[in-house]
Design a protein around this motif. Structure first.
Motif, PDB file in Angstrom:
ATOM      1  N   PHE A  36       0.758  -1.280   0.047  1.00 21.11           N
ATOM      2  CA  PHE A  36       0.014   0.001   0.280  1.00 21.11           C
ATOM      3  C   PHE A  36       0.817   1.239  -0.011  1.00 21.11           C
ATOM      4  O   PHE A  36       1.948   1.079   0.603  1.00 21.11           O
ATOM      5  CB  PHE A  36      -0.910   0.032   1.166  1.00 21.11           C
ATOM      6  CG  PHE A  36      -0.266  -0.127   2.321  1.00 21.11           C
ATOM      7  CD1 PHE A  36      -0.142   0.989   3.164  1.00 21.11           C
ATOM      8  CD2 PHE A  36       0.086  -1.397   3.118  1.00 21.11           C
ATOM      9  CE1 PHE A  36       0.569   1.205   4.627  1.00 21.11           C
ATOM     10  CE2 PHE A  36       0.675  -1.265   4.332  1.00 21.11           C
ATOM     11  CZ  PHE A  36       0.826  -0.368   5.112  1.00 21.11           C
ATOM     12  N   LEU A  37       0.266   2.426  -0.580  1.00 26.32           N
ATOM     13  CA  LEU A  37       0.825   3.636  -0.506  1.00 26.32           C
ATOM     14  C   LEU A  37       0.157   4.363   0.605  1.00 26.32           C
ATOM     15  O   LEU A  37      -0.851   4.325   1.057  1.00 26.32           O
ATOM     16  CB  LEU A  37       0.628   4.399  -1.902  1.00 26.32           C
ATOM     17  CG  LEU A  37       1.133   3.877  -2.981  1.00 26.32           C
ATOM     18  CD1 LEU A  37       0.742   4.691  -4.176  1.00 26.32           C
ATOM     19  CD2 LEU A  37       2.567   3.632  -2.909  1.00 26.32           C
ATOM     20  N   ILE A  38       1.001   5.366   1.389  1.00 27.21           N
ATOM     21  CA  ILE A  38       0.590   5.802   2.562  1.00 27.21           C
ATOM     22  C   ILE A  38       1.124   7.334   2.706  1.00 27.21           C
ATOM     23  O   ILE A  38       2.243   7.488   2.304  1.00 27.21           O
ATOM     24  CB  ILE A  38       0.877   5.140   3.761  1.00 27.21           C
ATOM     25  CG1 ILE A  38       0.253   5.465   5.076  1.00 27.21           C
ATOM     26  CG2 ILE A  38       2.195   4.815   4.157  1.00 27.21           C
ATOM     27  CD1 ILE A  38      -0.034   4.636   6.308  1.00 27.21           C
ATOM     28  N   THR A  39       0.310   8.239   3.395  1.00 27.73           N
ATOM     29  CA  THR A  39       0.937   9.480   3.503  1.00 27.73           C
ATOM     30  C   THR A  39       2.080   9.611   4.699  1.00 27.73           C
ATOM     31  O   THR A  39       1.987   8.636   5.438  1.00 27.73           O
ATOM     32  CB  THR A  39      -0.177  10.561   4.014  1.00 27.73           C
ATOM     33  OG1 THR A  39      -0.962   9.848   5.117  1.00 27.73           O
ATOM     34  CG2 THR A  39      -1.386  10.764   2.887  1.00 27.73           C
ATOM     35  N   PRO A  40       2.971  10.260   4.327  1.00 30.59           N
ATOM     36  CA  PRO A  40       4.166  10.254   5.079  1.00 30.59           C
ATOM     37  C   PRO A  40       3.970  10.989   6.569  1.00 30.59           C
ATOM     38  O   PRO A  40       2.759  11.746   6.698  1.00 30.59           O
ATOM     39  CB  PRO A  40       5.272  11.282   4.496  1.00 30.59           C
ATOM     40  CG  PRO A  40       4.369  12.190   3.593  1.00 30.59           C
ATOM     41  CD  PRO A  40       2.984  11.452   3.356  1.00 30.59           C
ATOM     42  N   SER A  70       3.035   7.277  11.519  1.00 28.45           N
ATOM     43  CA  SER A  70       3.417   6.703  12.588  1.00 28.45           C
ATOM     44  C   SER A  70       2.265   5.508  12.742  1.00 28.45           C
ATOM     45  O   SER A  70       2.255   4.543  13.541  1.00 28.45           O
ATOM     46  CB  SER A  70       3.236   7.432  13.663  1.00 28.45           C
ATOM     47  OG  SER A  70       2.023   8.087  14.053  1.00 28.45           O
ATOM     48  N   GLU A  71       0.977   5.717  12.018  1.00 26.62           N
ATOM     49  CA  GLU A  71      -0.087   4.940  12.114  1.00 26.62           C
ATOM     50  C   GLU A  71      -0.264   3.693  11.063  1.00 26.62           C
ATOM     51  O   GLU A  71      -1.198   3.095  10.889  1.00 26.62           O
ATOM     52  CB  GLU A  71      -1.366   5.647  12.246  1.00 26.62           C
ATOM     53  CG  GLU A  71      -1.710   6.880  12.897  1.00 26.62           C
ATOM     54  CD  GLU A  71      -1.857   6.372  14.502  1.00 26.62           C
ATOM     55  OE1 GLU A  71      -1.622   5.299  14.837  1.00 26.62           O
ATOM     56  OE2 GLU A  71      -2.411   7.180  15.109  1.00 26.62           O
ATOM     57  N   TRP A  72       1.095   3.402  10.433  1.00 27.92           N
ATOM     58  CA  TRP A  72       0.964   2.462   9.248  1.00 27.92           C
ATOM     59  C   TRP A  72       0.707   1.364   9.903  1.00 27.92           C
ATOM     60  O   TRP A  72       0.075   0.248   8.931  1.00 27.92           O
ATOM     61  CB  TRP A  72       2.393   2.444   8.668  1.00 27.92           C
ATOM     62  CG  TRP A  72       3.331   1.828   9.710  1.00 27.92           C
ATOM     63  CD1 TRP A  72       4.110   2.772  10.306  1.00 27.92           C
ATOM     64  CD2 TRP A  72       3.853   0.463  10.023  1.00 27.92           C
ATOM     65  NE1 TRP A  72       5.153   1.962  11.254  1.00 27.92           N
ATOM     66  CE2 TRP A  72       4.899   0.528  10.918  1.00 27.92           C
ATOM     67  CE3 TRP A  72       3.238  -0.539   9.340  1.00 27.92           C
ATOM     68  CZ2 TRP A  72       5.435  -0.463  11.348  1.00 27.92           C
ATOM     69  CZ3 TRP A  72       3.944  -1.765   9.923  1.00 27.92           C
ATOM     70  CH2 TRP A  72       4.997  -1.707  10.792  1.00 27.92           C
ATOM     71  N   ARG A  73       0.712   0.744  11.106  1.00 26.73           N
ATOM     72  CA  ARG A  73       0.184  -0.610  11.611  1.00 26.73           C
ATOM     73  C   ARG A  73      -1.063  -0.945  11.361  1.00 26.73           C
ATOM     74  O   ARG A  73      -1.616  -1.969  10.749  1.00 26.73           O
ATOM     75  CB  ARG A  73       0.654  -0.737  13.128  1.00 26.73           C
ATOM     76  CG  ARG A  73       2.288  -0.845  13.335  1.00 26.73           C
ATOM     77  CD  ARG A  73       2.553  -1.033  14.730  1.00 26.73           C
ATOM     78  NE  ARG A  73       4.065  -1.334  14.906  1.00 26.73           N
ATOM     79  CZ  ARG A  73       4.793  -0.121  14.752  1.00 26.73           C
ATOM     80  NH1 ARG A  73       4.444   1.113  14.613  1.00 26.73           N
ATOM     81  NH2 ARG A  73       6.104  -0.491  15.003  1.00 26.73           N
ATOM     82  N   PHE A  74      -2.250  -0.130  11.813  1.00 27.30           N
ATOM     83  CA  PHE A  74      -3.456  -0.272  11.450  1.00 27.30           C
ATOM     84  C   PHE A  74      -3.724  -0.310  10.034  1.00 27.30           C
ATOM     85  O   PHE A  74      -4.885  -1.014   9.577  1.00 27.30           O
ATOM     86  CB  PHE A  74      -4.394   0.315  12.330  1.00 27.30           C
ATOM     87  CG  PHE A  74      -4.331   1.820  12.194  1.00 27.30           C
ATOM     88  CD1 PHE A  74      -4.989   2.339  10.924  1.00 27.30           C
ATOM     89  CD2 PHE A  74      -4.242   2.530  13.195  1.00 27.30           C
ATOM     90  CE1 PHE A  74      -5.055   3.769  11.088  1.00 27.30           C
ATOM     91  CE2 PHE A  74      -4.516   4.023  13.257  1.00 27.30           C
ATOM     92  CZ  PHE A  74      -4.874   4.731  12.108  1.00 27.30           C
ATOM     93  N   HIS A  75      -3.103   0.333   9.118  1.00 31.93           N
ATOM     94  CA  HIS A  75      -3.378   0.293   7.844  1.00 31.93           C
ATOM     95  C   HIS A  75      -2.999  -0.893   7.228  1.00 31.93           C
ATOM     96  O   HIS A  75      -3.712  -1.763   6.353  1.00 31.93           O
ATOM     97  CB  HIS A  75      -2.479   1.636   7.019  1.00 31.93           C
ATOM     98  CG  HIS A  75      -3.187   2.856   7.387  1.00 31.93           C
ATOM     99  ND1 HIS A  75      -3.901   3.681   6.338  1.00 31.93           N
ATOM    100  CD2 HIS A  75      -2.849   3.630   8.322  1.00 31.93           C
ATOM    101  CE1 HIS A  75      -4.162   4.839   6.739  1.00 31.93           C
ATOM    102  NE2 HIS A  75      -3.629   4.681   8.103  1.00 31.93           N
TER     103      HIS A  75
END
Length: 219
Positions: A36-40, A70-75
């Protein structure tokens, strides 16, 4: 993948225009290339360029010039557990945060609660931001649902794509505001289990035009 990065940035900026976020609060991701792509982390959406958007694997490996939210884990965990989910939105919108700080789920005060897959919008247990404990709490609150609140934190929405994730986020914030306002006047009258079951059945085909094939579940 730059086209998808551009769509992610445009949707992230639309979160601000819709009143869901201010500054660097919240985060957004979209499923891409077995990850997935995610905001930095720590960057204002207005300043983002495609090269600022990191890609992450479902094993937690990040690639790119910027550190992921920092919330990448739930994504990551939502994508791993929910193959139908194509985009995840997290926001610190005013009314969702207000209810989350009361640690209050949203009951069936309005039939549109069914839009999110059940008879309530749950509020997940509190955990420190960015931790696996928060991800575990989020997944539990999202079970059978497309949205939840996170205690003392904000909202979390799972959509089939970026557009639906944004639409659901706006809709959830609107329902949070309506519930908050109704509570100022007294105790809202709730729909019964039978009434909500009827609504949920109708929502199986909600928004579909004549001849359109079913695109998935309401959850």
């Amino acid at each position: 993948m730059d086209e998808l990065r551009a769509q992610l940035i445009a949707t992230a900026r639309a979160m601000g225009s819709a009143g869901l976020n201010k500054g660097t609060a919240g985060n957004l991701s979209v499923r891409a290339a077995a990850g997935f792509l995610i905001t930095p982390t720590g960057m204002d959406y207005a300043s983002l360029e495609c090269a600022d958007i990191p890609w992450m694997s479902l094993e937690g490996e990040a690639r790119g010039r910027r550190r992921p939210s920092s919330e990448w884990r739930f994504h990551r965990d939502i994508y791993a557990a929910r193959p139908e989910v194509g985009a995840v939105l997290h926001a610190h919108s005013p009314f969702a945060v207000s209810l989350a700080c009361l640690r209050r789920e949203i009951p069936p005060f309005h039939y549109m609660i069914a839009r999110f897959g059940g008879t309530t919008v749950r509020c997940g247990a509190y955990a420190l931001f960015g931790t696996q404990a928060l991800s575990d709490a989020a997944l539990a609150a999202l079970e059978g649902r497309s949205a939840c609140l996170l205690a003392n934190h904000g909202m979390l929405v799972a959509g089939r794509d970026l557009k639906q994730a944004l639409d659901l986020g706006i809709e959830l914030e609107s329902l949070c505001e309506q519930y908050w306002r109704a509570c100022q006047l007294g105790e809202p009258v709730l729909l019964s289990a039978a009434e909500m079951a009827e609504v949920l059945e109708h929502f199986r085909h909600y928004g579909q035009q004549s001849g359109q094939q079913s695109g998935g579940k309401t959850s």
